[in-house]
Scaffold this motif. Sequence first.
Motif, PDB file in Angstrom:
ATOM      1  N   CYS A   1     -37.126 -19.979 -17.198  1.00  0.00           N
ATOM      2  CA  CYS A   1     -35.716 -19.599 -17.293  1.00  0.00           C
ATOM      3  C   CYS A   1     -34.832 -20.829 -17.430  1.00  0.00           C
ATOM      4  O   CYS A   1     -33.854 -20.822 -18.187  1.00  0.00           O
ATOM      5  CB  CYS A   1     -35.304 -18.764 -16.083  1.00  0.00           C
TER       6      CYS A   1
ATOM      7  N   MET B   1     -35.206 -22.018 -20.966  1.00  0.00           N
ATOM      8  CA  MET B   1     -34.432 -21.148 -21.866  1.00  0.00           C
ATOM      9  C   MET B   1     -32.947 -21.476 -21.761  1.00  0.00           C
ATOM     10  O   MET B   1     -32.236 -21.467 -22.770  1.00  0.00           O
ATOM     11  CB  MET B   1     -34.678 -19.678 -21.542  1.00  0.00           C
TER      12      MET B   1
ATOM     13  N   PHE C   1     -30.981 -15.234 -16.557  1.00  0.00           N
ATOM     14  CA  PHE C   1     -32.235 -14.916 -17.243  1.00  0.00           C
ATOM     15  C   PHE C   1     -33.261 -14.375 -16.240  1.00  0.00           C
ATOM     16  O   PHE C   1     -33.977 -13.423 -16.528  1.00  0.00           O
ATOM     17  CB  PHE C   1     -32.817 -16.150 -17.945  1.00  0.00           C
TER      18      PHE C   1
END
Length: 86
Positions: free
Chosen positions: A60, A63, A35
């Motif tokens: 990130c 996520m 990411f």
Amino acid sequence: MKKDNMDFMEFKTKFNKLLDENAKVNRLNKLARKFYKVMGYEVREGYDFSASKDTRALMCYRMAEIAYEEFVGYIPEDLELELEDE
């Protein structure tokens, strides 16, 4: 003698759980790295996104946790608590 055996089994269980946890964190960091790269950034191999002071790196990692939960069906404990607060 039996008590020593139970202590060993308890140790083995905790050790295996720790290995599983480390493997999960490694997978999350690997995904977070991807990411991060999509966003145009790069970090050294072995970088721990979960312990980063950089908000982009933490995002990130977050996520990666959400993607992990979505595709594997498991919510990491700390993420579960955060979702309940929302």
